[in-house]
Design an enzyme around this catalytic site. Structure first.
Site, mmCIF file in Angstrom:
data_model
loop_
_atom_site.group_PDB
_atom_site.id
_atom_site.type_symbol
_atom_site.label_atom_id
_atom_site.label_comp_id
_atom_site.label_asym_id
_atom_site.label_seq_id
_atom_site.Cartn_x
_atom_site.Cartn_y
_atom_site.Cartn_z
ATOM 1 N N THR A 1 0.852 -1.206 0.000
ATOM 2 C CA THR A 1 0.000 0.000 0.000
ATOM 3 C C THR A 1 0.882 1.250 0.000
ATOM 4 O O THR A 1 2.033 1.203 0.421
ATOM 5 C CB THR A 1 -0.963 0.015 1.206
ATOM 6 N N THR B 1 -3.663 0.673 -3.198
ATOM 7 C CA THR B 1 -3.108 -0.602 -2.737
ATOM 8 C C THR B 1 -3.396 -1.747 -3.691
ATOM 9 O O THR B 1 -4.358 -1.675 -4.477
ATOM 10 C CB THR B 1 -3.691 -0.949 -1.342
ATOM 11 N N SER C 1 -12.178 -1.477 3.972
ATOM 12 C CA SER C 1 -10.779 -1.061 3.922
ATOM 13 C C SER C 1 -10.418 -0.288 5.187
ATOM 14 O O SER C 1 -11.291 0.226 5.880
ATOM 15 C CB SER C 1 -10.574 -0.143 2.713
ATOM 16 N N SER C 2 -9.126 -0.206 5.445
ATOM 17 C CA SER C 2 -8.656 0.676 6.525
ATOM 18 C C SER C 2 -7.988 1.934 5.970
ATOM 19 O O SER C 2 -7.536 2.777 6.740
ATOM 20 C CB SER C 2 -7.648 -0.069 7.402
#
Ligand code: DON
Length: 577
Positions: A370, A388, A441-442
């Protein structure tokens, strides 16, 4: 935290607050770009010098990162772009997250005896979602940019064709993933083109990727999602046993979403909405923390409270968050100050709250995947982009003839309910795969805006992205400069496993002892017995720019943990050239 940084935190806070009444300047004095690779930063700055805006520069930076950091991101993956358009004053979130192929039903990720099939989730055709990044380039160029893709993609095309020097992370990352990557003929063609694995200093050329980018520049969306490239992507995935079809590729679309907004002290925070979990978690954590004056607390107390806020936000992430087009995310509740006040009331300042101990699995290793970049231009436009392919080199699969390394983002779904993914986070129905759904997602590209200062920030790091952005926000709030924010030591808690992880040297032995005395479990790099990560382990690759509206200065910071990153600021004169 290193003692001098703690001291800075406390000493600088009053200065951040007292400049509030001074009239801000209207425009930044130039451009600032920070990214994880010098070639990408330079490509972005060059577009800005040529009269492009921050959105044009974002395409150039993102595309070059896609070429020079195949470990991290690429046009076979996805990303999020948070934009501020100075002309309209609007913020918008561009969601170019991958989507689930229709064939990817949960049973595909189980072995014959019903166990979770980690190999399928992480490697090869079933690991990959439908890519989103190429559609983002087209969308950004059509709606926000001022230059054609033939200009903004030109640096990426050139670097893909002529090659770039392999650096240490690529050599090491390839070694770690070679067994998977060498399964696939299309991947061998790129990474074993010289007959041997890429070595530091070698040139890595990607002629097929150059051609694919050229088709994207010439034909726009259809250059990737329909026709020659699409056919090859489908053929390459299906030849390895996957099941992609032309309709799902041709129907991929970027979504524009309303960012999450909330207030923290003097700052308006503008950040990532679902399908990112980052913005909701940040809103929860910072609104919980706003009940204390962190600068007045000693480091053990401050860390304890920050960890308790992390624990609570990650618990909610597990159960409630997913793609808002498929599940009802209780966003208003989760981001409301009242809900945060309720959570705050459950925190005991003198004692850690044990997470419900269901899983004791240690947080798995995480490395260089990422990437994030941050841009401000001289008109005041801003872009925070995080993109990412998920884990190191994504799925490892390049469909022959495309140069496109496909992601392994499917592992970000809760493929088996309650089973932790590669980042140790788990989920249930809200994040179960469904055709066309986006995996949670983070990634948390974020803006901070106060009367004095504007900052653009973000980092890679899996589930730790959210907590690194939190620590970055606290660092800016304490008055640190952009470079110091990237250097801040990092710690993390994600509810499950119930343990504080940290980089080497984040805590002094006294602070670690103080946290243990409050009931926290620590898993520090030296603690090999506790599943620690070895003393050299570092997290993240933070890239940030900031503009001080009072004194009219621009700053850029690139994470010192990454030797090939680059932060650049160009003053107005050069910028106006
Ligand atoms: O979207 C996510 O949350 C993950 N796919 C991000 C992966 C990541 O940051 C890996 N980095 N170390």
């Amino acid at each position: 935290m290193k003692p001098f940084l703690s001291l800075l935190f406390v000493l600088l806070l009053p200065f951040a607050a007292c400049a509030r009444d001074v009239r801000p300047t209207d425009m930044p004095p130039g451009h600032a770009v920070a990214s994880a690779h010098a070639l990408a930063t330079e490509a972005g700055m060059d577009v800005l010098r040529d009269g492009g805006n921050a959105f044009d520069a974002a395409i150039a930076v993102s595309a070059v990162l896609s070429v020079v950091e195949p470990i991290s991101s690429g046009i076979g993956g996805g990303g999020f772009f948070l934009l501020h358009d100075a002309a309209t004053g609007k913020d918008v979130f561009i969601d170019a997250r991958e989507t689930s192929p229709a064939s990817a039903t949960p049973d595909r990720y189980l072995t014959d005896n019903g166990e979770f099939d980690r190999d399928r989730a992480e490697n090869g055709p079933w690991a990959a979602g439908i890519p989103g990044l190429p559609a983002a380039f087209v969308h950004l160029a059509d709606r926000y940019g001022s230059m054609p893709l033939s200009r903004t993609l030109a640096p990426a095309i050139r670097i893909a064709r002529e090659g770039f020097p392999v650096y240490g992370r690529i050599e090491r990352g390839y070694r770690a993933r070679a067994a998977v990557m060498e399964r696939y003929p299309g991947t061998r063609e790129v990474f074993l083109a010289n007959g041997v694995p890429p070595k530091e200093g070698d040139l890595l050329r990607q002629p097929d990727l150059a051609r694919t980018l050229e088709l994207l520049a010439e034909k726009g969306y259809d250059g990737f999602y329909r026709g020659e490239v699409a056919d090859k992507l489908i053929a390459g995935v299906n030849a390895e046993g996957g099941q992609w079809n032309a309709t799902e590729l041709a129907s991929y679309e970027v979504k524009e979403r309303e960012p999450i907004r909330f207030r923290y002290r003097d700052w308006d925070i503008v950040t990532a909405p679902p399908p990112s979990s980052g913005g909701i978690a940040l809103a929860q954590m910072l609104q919980i923390l706003s009940g204390w004056n962190l600068a007045e607390l000693d480091e053990v107390q401050r860390t304890h409270l920050v960890v308790e806020s992390m624990r609570r936000a990650f618990r909610d992430r597990t159960f409630y968050l997913g793609d808002p087009d498929f599940v009802k995310v209780p966003q208003r509740l989760l981001t409301s100050p009242d809900y945060a006040a309720g959570l705050r009331a459950t925190i005991n300042p003198a004692k850690a709250t044990p997470s419900d101990l269901l899983s004791g699995a240690p947080t798995p290793l995480e490395s260089d995947e990422t990437t994030h970049f941050s841009i401000i231009d001289a008109q005041g436009n801003r872009v925070a982009g995080t993109q990412t392919v998920n884990l190191l080199f994504g799925s490892g699969l390049i469909p022959p003839g495309t140069g496109v390394l496909l992601n392994n983002e499917m592992d970000d779904f809760a493929l088996k309910p309650g089973t932790p993914n590669a980042f140790g986070v788990m989920g249930f129905e809200a994040n179960a795969p469904e055709p066309g759904k986006r995996m949670l997602s983070s990634m948390t590209p974020t803006f901070m805006v106060s009367p004095q200062r504007v900052a653009v920030l973000g980092t890679p790091g899996g589930s730790r992205i959210i907590t690194m952005v939190l620590l970055g926000i606290l660092g800016y709030d304490a008055g640190l400069d952009a470079q110091a924010v990237t250097a801040l030591p990092r710690y993390h808690h994600q509810w499950m496993p119930d343990v504080i992880g940290a980089e080497s040297d984040t805590f002094t032995p006294e602070v670690a002892e103080g946290l243990r005395a409050l009931g926290h479990q620590l898993n520090l790099p030296g603690d090999t017995a506790a599943g620690g990560r070895g003393s050299s382990h570092v997290w993240g690759n933070f890239q940030t720019v900031s503009w001080d509206r009072i004194d009219g200065t621009l700053e850029a910071g690139s994470d010192p943990r990454n030797p090939v990153g680059r932060a650049m600021v160009e003053p107005a004169k050069a910028a106006a050239r």
